[in-house]
Design a protein around this motif. Sequence first.
Motif, PDB file in Angstrom:
ATOM      1  N   UNK A   4       0.824  -1.203   0.000  1.00 14.64           N
ATOM      2  CA  UNK A   4       0.000   0.000   0.000  1.00 14.64           C
ATOM      3  C   UNK A   4       0.861   1.256   0.000  1.00 14.64           C
ATOM      4  N   UNK A   5       2.094   1.145   0.500  1.00 15.34           N
ATOM      5  CA  UNK A   5       2.991   2.294   0.618  1.00 15.34           C
ATOM      6  C   UNK A   5       3.972   2.382  -0.547  1.00 15.34           C
ATOM      7  N   UNK A   6       3.813   1.509  -1.510  1.00 19.71           N
ATOM      8  CA  UNK A   6       4.700   1.521  -2.669  1.00 19.71           C
ATOM      9  C   UNK A   6       4.290   2.656  -3.609  1.00 19.71           C
ATOM     10  N   UNK A   7       5.249   3.512  -3.992  1.00 21.29           N
ATOM     11  CA  UNK A   7       4.919   4.602  -4.920  1.00 21.29           C
ATOM     12  C   UNK A   7       4.454   4.052  -6.262  1.00 21.29           C
ATOM     13  N   UNK A  71      14.242  -6.538  -4.349  1.00 18.54           N
ATOM     14  CA  UNK A  71      13.045  -7.352  -4.272  1.00 18.54           C
ATOM     15  C   UNK A  71      11.813  -6.520  -4.593  1.00 18.54           C
ATOM     16  N   UNK A  72      10.741  -6.782  -3.863  1.00 22.12           N
ATOM     17  CA  UNK A  72       9.501  -6.018  -4.033  1.00 22.12           C
ATOM     18  C   UNK A  72       9.235  -5.142  -2.820  1.00 22.12           C
ATOM     19  N   UNK A  73      10.293  -4.868  -2.018  1.00 20.94           N
ATOM     20  CA  UNK A  73      10.052  -4.193  -0.748  1.00 20.94           C
ATOM     21  C   UNK A  73      10.881  -2.943  -0.504  1.00 20.94           C
ATOM     22  N   UNK A  83      28.256   6.491  -0.932  1.00 22.79           N
ATOM     23  CA  UNK A  83      27.359   5.793   0.000  1.00 22.79           C
ATOM     24  C   UNK A  83      26.312   5.002  -0.793  1.00 22.79           C
ATOM     25  N   UNK A  84      26.150   3.722  -0.434  1.00 26.85           N
ATOM     26  CA  UNK A  84      25.162   2.900  -1.138  1.00 26.85           C
ATOM     27  C   UNK A  84      24.638   1.751  -0.285  1.00 26.85           C
ATOM     28  N   UNK A  85      24.786   1.852   1.025  1.00 28.13           N
ATOM     29  CA  UNK A  85      24.435   0.705   1.862  1.00 28.13           C
ATOM     30  C   UNK A  85      23.051   0.760   2.489  1.00 28.13           C
ATOM     31  N   UNK A  86      22.316   1.830   2.319  1.00 28.94           N
ATOM     32  CA  UNK A  86      20.984   1.909   2.915  1.00 28.94           C
ATOM     33  C   UNK A  86      19.925   1.286   2.033  1.00 28.94           C
ATOM     34  N   UNK A  87      19.062   0.483   2.631  1.00 30.78           N
ATOM     35  CA  UNK A  87      17.916  -0.078   1.927  1.00 30.78           C
ATOM     36  C   UNK A  87      16.670   0.640   2.416  1.00 30.78           C
ATOM     37  N   UNK A  88      16.047   1.396   1.537  1.00 25.64           N
ATOM     38  CA  UNK A  88      14.887   2.216   1.856  1.00 25.64           C
ATOM     39  C   UNK A  88      13.625   1.412   1.591  1.00 25.64           C
TER      40      UNK A  88
END
Length: 129
Positions: A4-7, A71-73, A83-88
């Motif tokens: 539901x929160x997916x843009x 993935x889908x999340x 910097x590239x280690x954050x998964x939003x």
Amino acid sequence: MAEDLRPSNIQLHTRSRTLELDYPDGSRYQLPCEYLRVYSPSAEVQGHGPGQEVLQSGKQRVSITAIRPVGHYALQFVFDDGHDTGLYSWDYLHRLCLEQDSRWADYLERLAAAGLARDPDVQVVKFQP
């Protein structure tokens, strides 16, 4: 819930360094790359527990160079400062949208209190009377 929160639409505006997110309910948000960088969900920024956050400074001109789906999340942003280690996750990204004003004000207050600057070329010096 996360779906539901997916843009419904995501656009990176490189010139203005903003990420535009449209949601199925018609809401639209523009998040500066700097904001996304200083609130990265990575352990490098958030630490490994409460009170271990690392205040980010000098990120005013940071840009996103790539967006990778996880993935889908979630999304992973690659920033031009390496910097590239954050998964939003969709949930976290949506919270960043909803809480942008308060989070940004808090960030600016913490920067000022620490004597740090957004601009990487500015050094702040505080004098005690």
